[in-house]
Scaffold this motif. Structure first.
Motif, mmCIF file in Angstrom:
data_model
loop_
_atom_site.group_PDB
_atom_site.id
_atom_site.type_symbol
_atom_site.label_atom_id
_atom_site.label_comp_id
_atom_site.label_asym_id
_atom_site.label_seq_id
_atom_site.Cartn_x
_atom_site.Cartn_y
_atom_site.Cartn_z
ATOM 1 N N SER A 1 0.850 -1.193 0.000
ATOM 2 C CA SER A 1 0.000 0.000 0.000
ATOM 3 C C SER A 1 0.883 1.240 0.000
ATOM 4 N N THR A 2 0.271 2.363 -0.301
ATOM 5 C CA THR A 2 1.029 3.622 -0.329
ATOM 6 C C THR A 2 1.627 3.927 1.039
ATOM 7 N N ALA A 3 0.867 3.609 2.089
ATOM 8 C CA ALA A 3 1.348 3.897 3.438
ATOM 9 C C ALA A 3 2.557 3.047 3.813
ATOM 10 N N ASP A 4 2.643 1.821 3.261
ATOM 11 C CA ASP A 4 3.729 0.893 3.613
ATOM 12 C C ASP A 4 4.866 0.926 2.612
ATOM 13 N N LEU A 5 4.817 1.818 1.613
ATOM 14 C CA LEU A 5 5.791 1.793 0.534
ATOM 15 C C LEU A 5 7.201 2.071 1.039
ATOM 16 N N GLU A 6 7.351 3.085 1.906
ATOM 17 C CA GLU A 6 8.701 3.450 2.349
ATOM 18 C C GLU A 6 9.360 2.306 3.109
ATOM 19 N N LEU A 7 8.596 1.603 3.942
ATOM 20 C CA LEU A 7 9.141 0.462 4.680
ATOM 21 C C LEU A 7 9.525 -0.655 3.719
ATOM 22 N N ALA A 8 8.695 -0.886 2.706
ATOM 23 C CA ALA A 8 8.995 -1.930 1.726
ATOM 24 C C ALA A 8 10.277 -1.608 0.975
ATOM 25 N N LEU A 9 10.476 -0.363 0.629
ATOM 26 C CA LEU A 9 11.699 0.019 -0.076
ATOM 27 C C LEU A 9 12.923 -0.175 0.815
ATOM 28 N N GLN A 10 12.803 0.172 2.106
ATOM 29 C CA GLN A 10 13.940 -0.003 3.012
ATOM 30 C C GLN A 10 14.283 -1.484 3.164
ATOM 31 N N GLU A 11 13.258 -2.336 3.300
ATOM 32 C CA GLU A 11 13.504 -3.779 3.417
ATOM 33 C C GLU A 11 14.140 -4.319 2.143
ATOM 34 N N THR A 12 13.727 -3.806 1.002
ATOM 35 C CA THR A 12 14.272 -4.254 -0.274
ATOM 36 C C THR A 12 15.740 -3.883 -0.391
ATOM 37 N N VAL A 13 16.076 -2.665 -0.029
ATOM 38 C CA VAL A 13 17.473 -2.237 -0.080
ATOM 39 C C VAL A 13 18.342 -3.128 0.802
ATOM 40 N N GLU A 14 17.811 -3.464 1.973
ATOM 41 C CA GLU A 14 18.590 -4.299 2.889
ATOM 42 C C GLU A 14 18.761 -5.711 2.336
ATOM 43 N N GLU A 15 17.670 -6.300 1.809
ATOM 44 C CA GLU A 15 17.765 -7.656 1.271
ATOM 45 C C GLU A 15 18.736 -7.714 0.105
ATOM 46 N N LEU A 16 18.664 -6.742 -0.783
ATOM 47 C CA LEU A 16 19.568 -6.736 -1.940
ATOM 48 C C LEU A 16 21.023 -6.609 -1.496
ATOM 49 N N GLY A 17 21.270 -5.699 -0.546
ATOM 50 C CA GLY A 17 22.638 -5.502 -0.091
ATOM 51 C C GLY A 17 23.212 -6.753 0.532
#
Length: 907
Positions: A34-50
């Motif tokens: 959701s739009t409200a959870d987007l920023e958290l999803a992006l942060q988790e994605t950056v961490e998983e990729l790294g």
């Protein structure tokens, strides 16, 4: 060797499976985020990729094309790696030009070893090395065709040979981010559209409702509530179908029921009778179904138009004419229809008759319609173009016609849609708002002009002053602007003796006289009462003084009002400024100069100078210091005794406030009381003085220092008299401190009493009922009417020091004082004389029959301890009266009183 190769293949298989699983998780995450959870999803994605790639840092950077900067929004760092989030904020996009060029071309920027960058990469290498970056991989993502940001990896621990899977992972996530951001932008646009639709829904002039499948009202606009005579709360939740005539409901039910079916019709138009406060009335109902993506009915939007009158007056016309023609023809507003070429294809009777009337009045016509002037014609074209393009109503105001035939129209342009949803024509409904515009103009004029004289008021004057002052910015000539502050001398006597009606006529005559001697570029304004100002925006040296003399001379000829002749003079303050200045300062300086003219004897002009500037500055500083002085306990009370001239005994005292200023020392009341009156602190200060004085005298009485006939005198300000509940406050105070009300005398100046006779009468009557004594102070210096004076519930008349000064030698002062004493005796008032400074004055007053007095002959105002010493010293001896001193033949006995403080002749 084979075993090593097999293990390597096995590791690569596991990594490939892990990579696929990672991508699956990321796709699943962003598919449902959701739009409200987007920023958290992006942060988790950056961490998983790294973590998956094993880099030092992974991050997302967004680009701001408006400011041409980039800022990091998300970052993950491996353990021990220093974050760069705070540093990577608002970095100019020109930093690292070659790398930026790749990204703007939406190409991958892959640098395995920053140190190996070749020729032309100097700026990029310098920037990356300054950040400690040894290798970097960035993949762009876009919105539309323009770079929106990047997702990337970097290393700070050495070169990195980026694997294809690293690039693939970033590309996949970049694509997901772009899709999500595009979706969020679409949602924002959709939300804006919904807000606009809600606003249109609520402000629509026709009834609109949302109904569920059973006809229950889900939402209704104010017009719908008004139509049914219900409140919004009563209408919403009720069943709208129950308000339809039963026979009409039976007729339309099949069509409306078909809209509930998945493949049913989406739009219906019917005419039914609704029950309204006026009974059943015919209405046209336009219903549009809103469905889920699978076609299931959600609700219907119902647009209702009252066609009852149209059906009655146009029963022979077709259904189309019933919907529109008759209703429009009977409207008092002009209605016109325009095609896509902006040509009129229909006009109702009101539009035609209005045009004919304007033509008869001389308005130039074009193709049968009033020709619009350029601005109005442009407004019409732009409104039609907007409605045809956007399909939304537009409301504008513009003038039509010229001269006496000009009228202002409020025109609403409403789109009419074809079957395919395009706008095929626009309906214009024009309402004559000329009367409203005139009223608005009058209100605007009243807000900036004096209602009595029609001159600019204070608000407009300050605005014009600001403009004139700003115009002096940068001027290097010898010219300046000047402001003159004018006050009619002794004008209050006119209102007090002849009434405000005569005073108003006189003010208008004065305004005419003043205006007659000014230039067109000068501005005459009235601030209120008898105060005027003149703004001279451009004067040379000495010109302002010439204008001031001309203004004074304009009043030299008598003014006759209702057979009465008035000879007026005027005091004028002049301030000139060659530099820009604050309007309020200019007004304050001119006012100070005017008061200087008053002080010098009136009927003259004074120019603001440095001495006055210093006085105004000091007054402003005192004004600021006065606020909070009471809380800082900077005030004290001094007491001046009231003496029995026969016996020399102290029969009372007057409480006088003094200000212990931390820098200027002790100050008498005449230096700050007027300021306290202006800024409102006089109310709280007066309350404190009254409380402290009553408490002190009650203590003296309890300690037998004074007897029960001792009277405390306290001054009341005009603002205190205006306070509601003053009498109750005084009653509560004397009771709480244990002071007999008869021992308290409240002194009110003659001017304060006459300021509002009715209010003053009420306030004094209520105080008199409490039991306190009431005195009129400074009697004879104002303009009170004796008819009013005898009606006030007064006990004491105080003779002003200005009449005592000339005793016993000045015949006028003797006559006035004698008259005051006789007046007091006739009204049953006791008398106290103020300002007695010499034995001769004391003797003269005693001869005239004045028993009580106060003044520097006896004692100046002194602190409590000194007053108590004076009281003790002034008590008559038990062996007889005080010794006689300097008796003269033919004069009554005069008792000398030796004050415990030096005699002074200055207040």
């Amino acid at each position: 060797m084979l075993r090593w190769a097999a293990k390597r293949n096995e590791d690569e298989d596991r990594r490939e499976h892990a990579f696929e699983a990672l991508l699956d998780r990321l796709f699943a995450r962003f598919l449902s985020v959701s739009t409200a959870d987007l920023e958290l999803a992006l942060q988790e994605t950056v961490e998983e990729l790294g973590r998956f790639v094993g880099v030092d840092r992974s991050y997302i950077i967004r680009h701001d094309w408006h400011h041409r900067t980039s800022s990091m929004t998300h970052e993950w760092c491996a353990p021990g790696v220093e974050p760069s989030f705070d540093v990577e904020q608002r970095i100019p996009m020109s930093t690292g030009p070659l790398q930026q060029a790749r990204l703007e071309a939406l190409e991958v920027s892959e640098i395995p070893d920053v140190g190996e960058l070749g020729e032309g990469w100097d700026e990029d290498r310098a920037y990356l090395e300054s950040e400690g970056i040894t290798a970097i991989l960035e993949v762009p993502f876009s919105l539309g065709d323009r770079l929106a940001g990047v997702i990337g990896f970097d290393s700070v621990s050495g070169p990195v040979q980026w694997r294809p899977t690293d690039v693939t992972a970033l590309k996949a996530v970049a694509s997901l981010i772009a899709n999500v951001l595009a979706r969020r932008a679409t949602e924002a646009t959709l939300n804006d559209t919904l807000q606009e639709l809600r606003a249109v829904f609520g402000s629509a002039p026709v009834p609109l409702m949302l109904l569920d499948h059973a006809g229950v009202v889900l939402r209704a606009n104010p017009s719908a509530s008004e139509m049914f005579g219900l409140t919004p709360e009563e209408l919403v939740g009720s069943n709208c179908l129950q308000r339809i005539h039963p026979s009409d409901l039976e007729a339309v039910a099949p069509r409306w029921l078909s809209m509930l079916e998945t493949d049913g019709m989406d739009v219906s138009t019917d005419e039914v009778r609704f029950l309204t406060p006026a009974g059943y009335r015919w209405h046209r109902v336009d219903a549009t179904a809103t469905r889920d993506p699978d076609g299931r009915f959600r609700y219907s939007t119902v647009h209702i138009v009252d066609v009852d009158d149209a059906r009655r007056t146009a029963s022979q016309l077709g259904r189309s004419e019933r919907r529109f023609g008759s209703l429009v023809e009977n409207l008092p507003d002009a209605v016109m229809r325009f095609d896509q070429n902006h040509r009129v294809t229909f006009a109702n009777a009101a539009a035609i008759s209005t045009s004919q009337e304007m033509a008869a009045a001389g308005t130039v016509m074009r193709a049968g319609w009033p020709r619009l002037e350029r601005t109005s014609a442009s407004t019409l074209r732009e409104s039609l173009t907007t409605v045809f393009a956007k399909g939304r109503p537009v409301t504008v105001e513009y003038p039509v016609g010229t001269g006496q035939a000009e009228m202002w129209c409020e025109s609403t342009f409403v789109p009419e849609f074809a079957a395919d949803g395009s706008v095929e024509s626009v309906l214009l409904v024009a309402r004559d708002i000329t009367h409203r515009r005139v009223e608005e103009a009058e209100l605007a004029h009243r807000a900036t002009h004096d209602t009595l004289t029609g001159l600019p008021n204070r608000s407009l004057l300050l605005s014009l002053l600001a403009q004139a002052s700003a115009a002096r910015e940068g001027a290097d000539d010898e010219r300046s602007l000047a402001l003159l502050f004018l006050d009619v001398d002794r004008f209050k006597t006119v209102n007090d003796t002849l009434g405000h009606s005569t005073g108003d006529e006189l003010l208008c005559a004065v305004a005419d006289r003043l205006g007659s001697v000014l230039r067109p570029s000068d501005t005459l304004a009235r601030l209120g009462g008898d105060e005027f100002t003149v703004l001279l925006p451009d004067v040379g040296p000495g010109e302002a003084a010439v204008v001031a003399d001309r203004l004074r001379q304009s009043l030299e000829a008598p003014i006759v009002i209702d057979g009465m002749t008035f000879r007026l003079t005027m005091s004028i303050g002049v301030v000139e400024s060659a530099e820009p200045a604050e309007p309020a300062d200019l007004l304050r300086w001119a006012d100070a100069a005017m008061y200087e003219a008053k002080t010098q004897g009136r009927d003259r002009a004074c120019t603001f100078d440095e001495r006055m500037r210093a006085e105004v500055s000091e007054r402003n500083e005192l004004d600021r210091d006065l606020t909070g002085a009471l809380d800082r306990r900077e005030f004290v009370l001094h007491y001046q005794p009231e003496v029995d001239l026969e016996t020399g005994a102290t029969v009372g005292c007057e409480a006088l406030v003094r200000w212990l200023h931390p820098e200027l020392g002790i100050m008498s009341a005449d230096r700050f009381i007027s300021l306290a009156e202006e800024n409102g602190t006089i109310v709280s200060l007066g309350r404190w003085v009254l409380r402290e004085a009553c408490r002190t005298v009650a203590r003296w009485r309890a300690e037998d220092i004074v007897d029960r006939d001792f009277v405390l005198r306290v001054n009341l300000s005009a603002r205190q008299i205006d306070q509601t509940g003053l009498a109750a406050e005084v009653a509560e105070l004397v009771e709480s401190v244990g002071l007999d009300p008869s021992q308290l005398c409240l002194e009110i100046t003659e001017t304060a009493l006459m300021r509002d006779v009715r209010a003053g009468m009420q306030a004094l009557t209520e105080l008199h009922e409490v039991g306190v004594r009431l005195a009129v102070d400074d009697f004879g210096t104002g303009y009170s009417s004796l008819s009013y004076l005898k009606r006030f519930p007064l006990d004491v008349l105080k003779v002003d020091r200005s009449f005592v000064d000339g005793l016993p030698d000045e015949a006028h002062d003797v006559a006035i004082t004698t008259a005051n004493l006789q007046l007091a005796r006739s009204l049953g008032l006791s008398v106290t004389a103020e300002g007695v400074e010499t034995p001769e004055q004391r003797d003269a007053l005693l001869t005239m029959g004045c028993r009580h007095a106060q003044g520097y002959l006896f004692s100046r105002p002194v602190p409590e301890a000194e007053l108590l010493a004076y009281i003790a010293a002034s008590r008559p001896s038990v062996n007889g009266p005080l010794p006689r001193h300097g008796d003269a033949p033919g004069h009554p006995t005069r008792h000398a009183v030796a004050p415990p403080v030096p005699v002074a002749t200055q207040p």
